[in-house]
Write a protein that holds these residues in place. Structure first.
Motif, PDB file in Angstrom:
ATOM      1  N   ILE A 146     -40.622 -22.540 121.963  1.00 13.22           N
ATOM      2  CA  ILE A 146     -40.000 -21.264 121.596  1.00 13.22           C
ATOM      3  C   ILE A 146     -40.532 -20.204 122.547  1.00 13.22           C
ATOM      4  N   ILE A 147     -39.622 -19.502 123.220  1.00 12.01           N
ATOM      5  CA  ILE A 147     -40.014 -18.419 124.128  1.00 12.01           C
ATOM      6  C   ILE A 147     -39.582 -17.097 123.521  1.00 12.01           C
ATOM      7  N   PHE A 148     -40.553 -16.200 123.342  1.00 15.53           N
ATOM      8  CA  PHE A 148     -40.278 -14.858 122.825  1.00 15.53           C
ATOM      9  C   PHE A 148     -40.196 -13.894 124.005  1.00 15.53           C
ATOM     10  N   ASN A 149     -39.027 -13.291 124.185  1.00 14.05           N
ATOM     11  CA  ASN A 149     -38.794 -12.359 125.288  1.00 14.05           C
ATOM     12  C   ASN A 149     -38.805 -10.907 124.799  1.00 14.05           C
ATOM     13  N   PRO A 150     -39.023  -9.942 125.718  1.00 12.33           N
ATOM     14  CA  PRO A 150     -39.183  -8.545 125.302  1.00 12.33           C
ATOM     15  C   PRO A 150     -37.878  -7.821 124.970  1.00 12.33           C
ATOM     16  N   ASN A 151     -36.767  -8.223 125.590  1.00 12.60           N
ATOM     17  CA  ASN A 151     -35.483  -7.595 125.249  1.00 12.60           C
ATOM     18  C   ASN A 151     -34.333  -8.540 125.597  1.00 12.60           C
ATOM     19  N   THR A 152     -33.120  -8.136 125.239  1.00 13.47           N
ATOM     20  CA  THR A 152     -31.958  -9.011 125.389  1.00 13.47           C
ATOM     21  C   THR A 152     -31.594  -9.262 126.849  1.00 13.47           C
ATOM     22  N   LEU A 153     -31.882  -8.288 127.729  1.00 15.15           N
ATOM     23  CA  LEU A 153     -31.566  -8.462 129.150  1.00 15.15           C
ATOM     24  C   LEU A 153     -32.447  -9.550 129.770  1.00 15.15           C
ATOM     25  N   VAL A 154     -33.748  -9.496 129.499  1.00 16.46           N
ATOM     26  CA  VAL A 154     -34.665 -10.528 129.999  1.00 16.46           C
ATOM     27  C   VAL A 154     -34.301 -11.876 129.383  1.00 16.46           C
ATOM     28  N   ASN A 155     -33.953 -11.875 128.115  1.00 15.82           N
ATOM     29  CA  ASN A 155     -33.557 -13.103 127.422  1.00 15.82           C
ATOM     30  C   ASN A 155     -32.397 -13.778 128.150  1.00 15.82           C
ATOM     31  N   LYS A 156     -31.398 -12.977 128.515  1.00 18.75           N
ATOM     32  CA  LYS A 156     -30.202 -13.510 129.165  1.00 18.75           C
ATOM     33  C   LYS A 156     -30.509 -13.985 130.584  1.00 18.75           C
TER      34      LYS A 156
ATOM     35  N   THR B 227     -33.509 -31.788 118.744  1.00 17.36           N
ATOM     36  CA  THR B 227     -33.657 -32.044 120.181  1.00 17.36           C
ATOM     37  C   THR B 227     -35.132 -32.006 120.555  1.00 17.36           C
ATOM     38  N   PRO B 228     -35.735 -33.134 120.944  1.00 15.86           N
ATOM     39  CA  PRO B 228     -37.185 -33.216 121.155  1.00 15.86           C
ATOM     40  C   PRO B 228     -37.748 -32.227 122.171  1.00 15.86           C
ATOM     41  N   ASN B 229     -37.025 -31.987 123.285  1.00 15.06           N
ATOM     42  CA  ASN B 229     -37.552 -31.122 124.342  1.00 15.06           C
ATOM     43  C   ASN B 229     -36.803 -29.791 124.442  1.00 15.06           C
ATOM     44  N   ALA B 230     -36.272 -29.321 123.325  1.00 11.01           N
ATOM     45  CA  ALA B 230     -35.447 -28.113 123.306  1.00 11.01           C
ATOM     46  C   ALA B 230     -36.251 -26.861 123.643  1.00 11.01           C
ATOM     47  N   ILE B 231     -35.565 -25.901 124.286  1.00  9.03           N
ATOM     48  CA  ILE B 231     -36.146 -24.588 124.592  1.00  9.03           C
ATOM     49  C   ILE B 231     -35.295 -23.541 123.867  1.00  9.03           C
ATOM     50  N   LEU B 232     -35.928 -22.723 123.041  1.00  4.98           N
ATOM     51  CA  LEU B 232     -35.220 -21.693 122.297  1.00  4.98           C
ATOM     52  C   LEU B 232     -35.706 -20.319 122.753  1.00  4.98           C
ATOM     53  N   LEU B 233     -34.811 -19.558 123.381  1.00 10.10           N
ATOM     54  CA  LEU B 233     -35.129 -18.200 123.819  1.00 10.10           C
ATOM     55  C   LEU B 233     -34.654 -17.221 122.751  1.00 10.10           C
ATOM     56  N   ASN B 234     -35.478 -16.231 122.423  1.00 11.25           N
ATOM     57  CA  ASN B 234     -35.050 -15.245 121.435  1.00 11.25           C
ATOM     58  C   ASN B 234     -35.822 -13.943 121.600  1.00 11.25           C
ATOM     59  N   VAL B 235     -35.305 -12.909 120.950  1.00 10.60           N
ATOM     60  CA  VAL B 235     -35.945 -11.592 120.948  1.00 10.60           C
ATOM     61  C   VAL B 235     -36.201 -11.203 119.500  1.00 10.60           C
ATOM     62  N   GLN B 236     -37.401 -11.498 118.995  1.00 12.26           N
ATOM     63  CA  GLN B 236     -37.830 -11.141 117.645  1.00 12.26           C
ATOM     64  C   GLN B 236     -36.889 -11.631 116.549  1.00 12.26           C
ATOM     65  N   VAL B 237     -36.271 -12.774 116.760  1.00 11.97           N
ATOM     66  CA  VAL B 237     -35.395 -13.342 115.742  1.00 11.97           C
ATOM     67  C   VAL B 237     -36.131 -14.400 114.932  1.00 11.97           C
ATOM     68  N   PHE B 238     -36.819 -15.303 115.611  1.00 13.29           N
ATOM     69  CA  PHE B 238     -37.451 -16.444 114.939  1.00 13.29           C
ATOM     70  C   PHE B 238     -38.960 -16.225 114.794  1.00 13.29           C
ATOM     71  N   THR B 239     -39.339 -15.019 114.348  1.00 11.13           N
ATOM     72  CA  THR B 239     -40.764 -14.701 114.187  1.00 11.13           C
ATOM     73  C   THR B 239     -41.288 -15.095 112.810  1.00 11.13           C
ATOM     74  N   THR B 240     -40.471 -14.939 111.778  1.00  4.86           N
ATOM     75  CA  THR B 240     -40.891 -15.286 110.412  1.00  4.86           C
ATOM     76  C   THR B 240     -39.784 -16.071 109.726  1.00  4.86           C
ATOM     77  N   GLY B 241     -40.181 -16.828 108.719  1.00  4.78           N
ATOM     78  CA  GLY B 241     -39.203 -17.540 107.904  1.00  4.78           C
ATOM     79  C   GLY B 241     -38.491 -18.657 108.631  1.00  4.78           C
ATOM     80  N   PHE B 242     -39.026 -19.088 109.769  1.00  8.02           N
ATOM     81  CA  PHE B 242     -38.411 -20.171 110.534  1.00  8.02           C
ATOM     82  C   PHE B 242     -39.457 -21.247 110.756  1.00  8.02           C
TER      83      PHE B 242
END
Length: 207
Positions: A65-75, A110-125
């Motif tokens: 899981i990669i946490f990015n600082p904003n939506t532009l960097v995420n994209k 998916t065993p080797n999956a990469i999930l990019l997000n911006v403060q979406v999957f911080t809690t309750g996931f």
């Protein structure tokens, strides 16, 4: 640290990368760093290329899981990783190209999956076989720091997971220490300055 000792959580293994975050400008009105300064530190072509390089060196073929600082960097990071054929998907408030339920199912299966997000999957996931938490951002909130890293701390019987990796590219460890460090919670919760509220001044009202 006590939960790790009792085998309810997994030990963190920390990789602290040298990233110059002195250019970040904090806006106290929004409690966020400005978009311009985030772009300089995390969104430049050099920064994106470096992030991909660090992923390939430290997290390749591990569920991440990669946490990015904003939506532009995420994209930007999404397209850079996708161009290399990496198994990556992204989700944030703007770039919702995926159905959230389907995305979560893909990530979990998916065993080797990469999930990019911006403060979406911080809690309750909870996806227990996450092997790498990648902090491609800087935060001033210890709550957010603990929550983000905690996504990798779950024990699991799906894979062999004696520890999980924390890749810090925002100097967060410098401010908060390691996720598993023993902390003085007394200081966080009770040793605060109490300010007098002054004499009450009811608002002038009329019916």
């Amino acid at each position: 640290d006590e939960l790790i000792e009792k085998k309810y959580l997994v030990q963190d293994e920390n990789f602290i990368l040298e990233v110059d975050t002195t250019q970040l400008v904090y806006d106290h009105r929004t409690n966020e760093y400005t978009s311009e300064s985030i772009g300089l530190v995390f969104g430049s072509r050099e920064a994106i290329d470096n992030t991909v390089k660090v992923y390939q060196e430290l997290a390749l073929n591990k569920k991440t899981i990669i946490f990015n600082p904003n939506t532009l960097v995420n994209k930007k990071l999404y397209h850079a990783m996708l161009s290399l054929g990496l198994p990556v998907k992204m989700y944030d408030s703007n770039n919702q190209t995926e159905n959230r339920k389907e995305l979560i199912n893909w990530f979990k299966t998916t065993p080797n999956a990469i999930l990019l997000n911006v403060q979406v999957f911080t809690t309750g996931f909870d996806c227990t076989d996450v092997e790498v938490i990648f902090l491609n951002k800087k935060t001033k909130s210890i709550n957010l720091f603990l929550q983000m890293v905690g996504r990798g701390g779950r024990i699991t019987d799906k894979i062999f997971k004696p520890s999980f990796r924390v890749i810090d590219m925002g100097n967060n460890n410098e401010d908060f220490g390691k996720w598993s460090d023993r902390r003085n919670w007394q200081g966080y919760f009770y040793d605060k300055e109490i300010k007098a509220v002054g004499v009450s001044q009811p608002a002038v009202v009329r019916t």
